[in-house]
Design a protein around this motif. Structure first.
Motif, short mmCIF file in Angstrom:
data_model
loop_
_atom_site.label_atom_id
_atom_site.label_comp_id
_atom_site.label_asym_id
_atom_site.label_seq_id
_atom_site.Cartn_x
_atom_site.Cartn_y
_atom_site.Cartn_z
N SER A 44 0.81 -1.22 0.00
CA SER A 44 0.00 0.00 0.00
C SER A 44 0.85 1.27 0.00
O SER A 44 0.43 2.30 -0.54
CB SER A 44 -0.96 0.00 1.18
OG SER A 44 -0.25 0.03 2.40
N GLY A 45 2.05 1.23 0.58
CA GLY A 45 2.91 2.41 0.62
C GLY A 45 3.24 2.92 -0.78
O GLY A 45 3.42 4.13 -0.98
N ARG A 49 3.27 6.70 -2.36
CA ARG A 49 4.46 7.18 -3.08
C ARG A 49 4.09 7.66 -4.48
O ARG A 49 4.59 8.70 -4.95
CB ARG A 49 5.50 6.05 -3.17
CG ARG A 49 6.17 5.77 -1.85
CD ARG A 49 7.05 4.53 -1.90
NE ARG A 49 7.69 4.26 -0.64
CZ ARG A 49 8.89 4.71 -0.27
NH1 ARG A 49 9.62 5.42 -1.12
NH2 ARG A 49 9.39 4.43 0.91
N SER A 109 5.39 10.36 2.92
CA SER A 109 5.18 10.47 4.36
C SER A 109 4.34 11.72 4.67
O SER A 109 3.43 11.68 5.51
CB SER A 109 6.55 10.55 5.04
OG SER A 109 6.43 10.90 6.38
N SER A 112 0.61 11.48 3.55
CA SER A 112 -0.17 10.43 4.23
C SER A 112 -0.78 10.90 5.55
O SER A 112 -1.53 10.16 6.17
CB SER A 112 0.68 9.18 4.43
OG SER A 112 1.68 9.41 5.39
N ARG A 118 -6.12 9.78 2.83
CA ARG A 118 -6.17 8.41 3.35
C ARG A 118 -7.49 7.74 2.97
O ARG A 118 -7.52 6.57 2.61
CB ARG A 118 -5.97 8.39 4.87
CG ARG A 118 -4.66 8.99 5.34
CD ARG A 118 -4.32 8.56 6.76
NE ARG A 118 -4.02 7.14 6.77
CZ ARG A 118 -2.83 6.63 6.47
NH1 ARG A 118 -1.84 7.42 6.18
NH2 ARG A 118 -2.64 5.34 6.48
N ARG A 139 0.68 0.49 6.93
CA ARG A 139 0.72 1.02 8.29
C ARG A 139 -0.64 0.87 9.00
O ARG A 139 -0.70 0.81 10.21
CB ARG A 139 1.05 2.53 8.28
CG ARG A 139 2.33 2.91 7.56
CD ARG A 139 3.56 2.40 8.29
NE ARG A 139 4.79 2.96 7.71
CZ ARG A 139 5.32 2.60 6.54
NH1 ARG A 139 4.74 1.66 5.82
NH2 ARG A 139 6.43 3.16 6.09
N ASP A 140 -1.71 0.86 8.19
CA ASP A 140 -3.07 0.87 8.76
C ASP A 140 -3.93 -0.25 8.19
O ASP A 140 -5.14 -0.15 8.17
CB ASP A 140 -3.75 2.21 8.45
CG ASP A 140 -3.89 2.44 6.94
OD1 ASP A 140 -3.20 1.75 6.15
OD2 ASP A 140 -4.72 3.28 6.53
N ASP A 191 4.54 8.95 11.19
CA ASP A 191 3.58 7.83 11.05
C ASP A 191 2.92 7.48 12.38
O ASP A 191 1.74 7.17 12.43
CB ASP A 191 4.30 6.57 10.55
CG ASP A 191 4.60 6.60 9.06
OD1 ASP A 191 4.11 7.50 8.37
OD2 ASP A 191 5.36 5.71 8.60
N ARG A 194 0.65 10.85 13.81
CA ARG A 194 -0.39 11.58 13.06
C ARG A 194 -1.76 11.23 13.65
O ARG A 194 -1.95 10.14 14.21
CB ARG A 194 -0.31 11.24 11.56
CG ARG A 194 -0.71 9.84 11.26
CD ARG A 194 -0.64 9.52 9.76
NE ARG A 194 -0.84 8.09 9.58
CZ ARG A 194 -0.10 7.31 8.81
NH1 ARG A 194 0.90 7.80 8.11
NH2 ARG A 194 -0.37 6.02 8.73
O1 DC Z 1 5.84 1.57 3.21
P1 DC Z 1 6.43 2.79 2.51
O2 DC Z 1 7.71 3.27 3.14
O3 DC Z 1 6.57 2.60 1.05
O4 DC Z 1 5.34 3.95 2.72
C1 DC Z 1 5.54 5.25 2.27
C2 DC Z 1 4.78 6.22 3.16
O5 DC Z 1 3.38 6.03 3.01
C3 DC Z 1 5.09 6.08 4.64
O6 DC Z 1 5.88 7.17 5.07
C4 DC Z 1 3.78 6.12 5.34
C5 DC Z 1 2.73 6.05 4.27
N1 DC Z 1 1.85 4.90 4.38
C6 DC Z 1 0.72 5.04 5.13
O7 DC Z 1 0.52 6.08 5.75
N2 DC Z 1 -0.17 4.02 5.19
C7 DC Z 1 0.05 2.87 4.55
N3 DC Z 1 -0.85 1.89 4.63
C8 DC Z 1 1.22 2.71 3.79
C9 DC Z 1 2.12 3.74 3.73
#
Ligand code: DC
Length: 233
Positions: A44-45, A49, A109, A112, A118, A139-140, A191, A194
């Motif tokens: 998902s990140g 990006r 970052s 997000s 989101r 992350r979520d 992260d 927030r």
């Molecule tokens: O996993 P990553 O480092 O590729 O993610 C990039 C940014 O996206 C990270 O700083 C936080 C955000 N992110 C998020 O808030 N929620 C997610 N499910 C995945 C990533």
């Protein structure tokens, strides 16, 4: 590296959420487990990006939530599972390599933190994972995207170890190593603190601390948990 497939006891496919901070090893574990289970893994990140990259290209501020949502609504962000991860397409163009660069990492970052960005992401991610048989990492995922996922893993590791892994993975030059490590800590902090969907383990997640574990050892633990879930069906 070849991971022999797991033979499931039932044809039902699980939804697996893997969350945790950067450098904990989520992507590698997700992609190796996906191969074993013959599931799809979605990072998902990469979607955050890709949107950050488009904001850079269109000169849109990372702080302008309304403009970012509009930008997202007019964008096509696709994740294509390939061996070892995902290919990321932005409006049909392969941006997989570009989105790993530092400016995009910082942008992802920052964008997000916006609740409406989101919301858009979560809606797309739910569509992508709707049919099950999915391992989504982020992350979520266990707290927000798939709160009913059958298996939730929260993969963590000591910050110093995570920084070292990231450096090795991305072949960071010695001269910029300290800057990159500081950026990683700052993103972690953002992260975790927030207001909208902060990085936190879901109450029903299995927390694995990979600080002193090899990749194979983490995979073995996650695989065992997946086997247990599959045998319960
Ligand atoms: O996993 P990553 O480092 O590729 O993610 C990039 C940014 O996206 C990270 O700083 C936080 C955000 N992110 C998020 O808030 N929620 C997610 N499910 C995945 C990533």
């Amino acid at each position: 590296m070849s991971d022999p497939p797991i033979k499931p006891h039932s044809s039902r496919k699980l939804t697996i959420a893997i969350d945790g901070p950067a450098g904990a090893g989520k992507s590698t574990i997700a992609s190796r487990l996906a191969r074993k289970l013959d599931y799809v893994n979605l990072e998902s990140g990469a979607m955050y990006r890709a949107l950050a990259l488009k904001a850079i290209e269109k000169d849109i501020s990372f702080d302008d939530e309304a403009a970012l949502v509009k930008l997202a609504q007019g964008s096509r962000i696709q994740l294509e599972p390939v061996v070892g991860g995902n290919r990321t397409l932005l409006d049909g163009h392969d941006v997989s390599a570009r989105i790993r660069e530092r400016d995009v990492t910082e942008g992802a970052s920052r964008i997000s933190v916006h609740p409406k960005v989101r919301e858009w992401m979560v809606a797309r991610q739910r569509e992508m994972g709707a049919s099950g048989g999915v391992i989504m990492e982020g992350r979520d995922i266990g707290t927000k995207v798939f709160p009913d996922a059958e298996l939730k893993i929260f993969l963590d590791a000591d910050p110093v170890v995570r920084e070292q892994r990231r450096m090795a993975q991305q072949k960071i030059r010695r001269e910029v190593a300290a800057d990159v490590a500081a950026e990683l800590r700052q993103r972690d902090q953002r992260d975790r603190t927030r207001a909208a969907s902060p990085l936190v383990a879901a109450p029903d997640a299995v927390v694995i601390d990979s600080t002193a574990l090899t990749e194979d050892e983490v995979l073995a633990q996650v695989e065992e948990l997946a086997r247990q879930k599959l045998s319960q069906n």
